[in-house]
Design an enzyme around this catalytic site. Structure first.
Site: not given
Ligand code: OXD
Ligand code: MN
Length: 595
Positions: A69, A197-198, A206, A226, A248-252, A254, A277, A380, A411, A506
């Site tokens: 993006r 790009y997506g 988005k 979000h 973004s990229a903090c594990g949503k 997961n 997301d 992706r 984070r 955990d």
């Protein structure tokens, strides 16, 4: 496919400008999708992967200059700059339309314009909003078929109404200098040019479901956030829902697909994924609770780091019907690979990297990730939600799921404890407004640079950030049974920079405490920043973690909070004079409590 005069005249106007050779309407049928896949394979736009190992899966590579993006080239073009606020890029709508017209004119010559009627949310539900994306990219069509609900039923549901979001995408020359991702909230219009790009071109995601939808939500008393949505099933079969917003990229993804630790699984706990997301949230008139739907139909997940341990559910989701973008092509097996998938990268004679060049994994250098990795760090998978092993049975619900807790997260190496609860809705909105993440040494040169990312929406609010915070405060007044608001931080580190909390599955232990708070079943300690768990109330059975370490994880580091206050003030001042007085009051109260 429709007689809707608003739709037809707009398409006519866009076609007159872009001048495609032909126009093809996407009807949502498998037969048409299959024909388009075959056509894209014949031109090399996508590569068909091994049908036995990865059924109905394809690989695509974007242009090397077009991999993420582009926040610097993303605009909110409201009539006045004040409406867009200081956090967004803004340009006068007339000026922007004139600029874009030049870029779009003739851009589809020799190409086909595809008309994609799509719905965000289940077609016909109270939550659903409809859009039409015009694009000259088959890759976009195929991704939209996964990420949204596409087909003639959308046009039927729209009927004669002008109430749809217009989206125009043209690849043009993939010229970075002329790349624009533009939103005209007052005109229900999105225009994207010079990207493939997506995040820049799948306009339902988005652009629509966050930027335009956040604008609509404010007008119509609902929220576009979000956020992931997950359900925790208790051994007695009861399910409680949580939404969570992380940058973004903090594990949503997961967290959304978490597998509980063994001690929980043995007791009968399960976690179900509703979304990874985006959440659209509305007040339910019957029970006064806030209900959430995931308006998307698939996952556009980051591939690197996804593996059998970190996220087996995501891995299994993308073993079929998936489009991989910018990952490594293993030409021996005709499959794909990415950093962190496993310890078996394809041998150099069979490996093609994300740029389309031969790739030797032995030359990988951590310090030059971008230059030496086989898959792009932002590569992706676009995969169908219904293929996810833990997809919630409520995924297609017309009413959505009742939300017990809203969780914010960032984070932070030191500042934020593992988890804390806000005092009330207003304080919770404040906690969201001061959300932040620190860059890690691994990700960027500078360690600990704080980026404030309110509600994880910094790049996605379609109007003034201060007004968005006001909308949060206003929503609190119209939700009779509002969710409780929490903050988590999985990323606290020790003095050597190692993560203290094990994270991943955990994190279930923290979710259990959060839901126990929602049920009024567990006590907490009141601190300057909010309610923090008593260490003995977080279940650490089966973990290699002492009660003392847990105490550390839950401690409030007053000095680092005090140091953060100045940064928050600077940020509020940057957001400017639309910051609600209540937020300044909350900040002053926090400062006073810290002493
Ligand atoms: C995403 C993002 O792609 O947040 O979901 O960047
Ligand atoms: Mn996201």
């Amino acid at each position: 496919m429709t007689n809707n005069k608003y739709v037809l005249s707009w398409i006519e106007e866009m076609a007159a400008m872009t001048q495609p050779d032909k126009i093809v309407w996407i009807d949502g049928t498998d037969a048409q999708a299959e024909a388009l896949r075959a056509e894209a394979c014949s031109t090399g736009e996508i590569i068909k992967l091994n049908e036995e190992l990865l059924p109905n899966c394809y690989l695509h590579r974007t242009a090397v200059n077009d991999v993420a993006r582009v926040e610097g080239r993303t605009y909110i073009c409201t009539p006045t700059k004040e409406e867009a606020g200081n956090v967004n890029n803004w340009m006068d709508p007339n000026e922007m339309y004139a600029k874009l017209k030049k870029l779009y004119t003739g851009s589809m010559k020799g190409r086909t314009m595809y008309v994609i009627p799509y719905s965000m949310g289940v077609v016909g539900s109270d939550f659903a909003k409809y859009g039409i994306e015009l694009t000259d990219s088959i890759y976009v069509v195929l991704n939209m078929l996964i990420m949204t609900r596409v087909g003639t039923n959308v046009l039927e549901a729209l009927g004669d109404s002008p109430d749809y979001i217009k989206g125009l995408h043209a690849r043009a020359d993939i010229d970075e200098e002329n790349r624009y991702i533009v939103h005209f909230p007052q005109d229900n219009t999105i225009m994207s040019v010079n990207s493939g790009y997506g995040g820049n071109v799948l306009l339902g995601k988005k652009c629509f479901a966050l930027r335009i939808a956040s604008y609509l939500g404010r007008k119509e008393n609902w929220m576009a956030e979000h956020m992931l949505i997950l359900g925790v099933e208790y051994p007695n079969g009861e399910i409680k829902y949580i939404t969570a917003a992380f940058p973004s990229a903090c594990g949503k993804t997961n967290l959304a697909m978490l597998i509980p630790p063994e001690i929980y699984r043995k007791k009968g706990f399960k976690v179900w994924c509703v979304g990874d997301d985006i959440a659209w949230l509305r007040v339910n008139k019957e029970d006064g609770k806030l209900y959430a739907v995931n308006p998307e139909n698939g996952f556009f997940g980051v591939a690197p780091g996804t593996n059998e341990k970190s996220n087996p559910n995501a891995l299994h989701t993308c073993l079929r019907d998936t489009i991989f973008t910018n990952v490594v092509h293993d030409t021996k097996n005709n499959t794909v690979w990415w950093e962190g998938l496993n310890d078996n990268p394809p041998a150099p004679e069979y490996a093609i990297d994300w740029k389309g060049n031969p790739w030797d994994y032995r030359k990988y250098d951590k310090k030059d990730k971008l230059g030496t990795s086989g898959a792009h760090p932002n590569s992706r998978f676009t995969a169908l939600a219904k293929n996810c092993p833990c997809i919630s049975s409520e995924f297609d619900s017309l009413t959505g799921v009742p939300v017990s807790a809203i969780v914010f997260g960032g984070r932070r190496a030191k500042t934020a404890p593992l988890v804390y609860q806000s005092f009330n809705w207003q304080h919770g909105a404040f906690v969201g407004s001061i959300m932040a993440s620190e860059t890690t040494a691994a990700a960027a040169g500078a360690l600990g640079v704080v980026r404030r990312d309110p509600m994880a929406m910094r790049p996605f609010v379609g109007y003034n950030m201060g007004d968005y915070w006001k909308h949060w405060l206003d929503m609190g007044k119209i939700i009779p049974n509002a969710p409780l608001i929490f903050h988590v931080n999985w990323f606290r580190t020790d003095d050597e920079g190692n993560f203290i909390w094990p994270g991943f599955g955990d994190n279930m232990r923290v979710l259990e405490w959060i839901l126990a708070r929602c049920e009024g079943k567990v006590d907490a300690v009141e601190t300057a920043i909010g309610y923090v768990p008593k260490p003995e109330d977080i279940n650490i059975e089966g973990l290699d973690l002492s009660l003392d370490t847990l105490k550390d994880l839950l401690s409030v580091d007053t000095e680092s909070w005090k140091a953060d206050i100045a940064n928050i003030k600077d940020f509020y001042n940057m957001v400017g004079d639309h910051v609600p007085a209540e937020m300044w009051e909350e900040l002053a109260a926090l400062e006073a409590r810290l002493g």
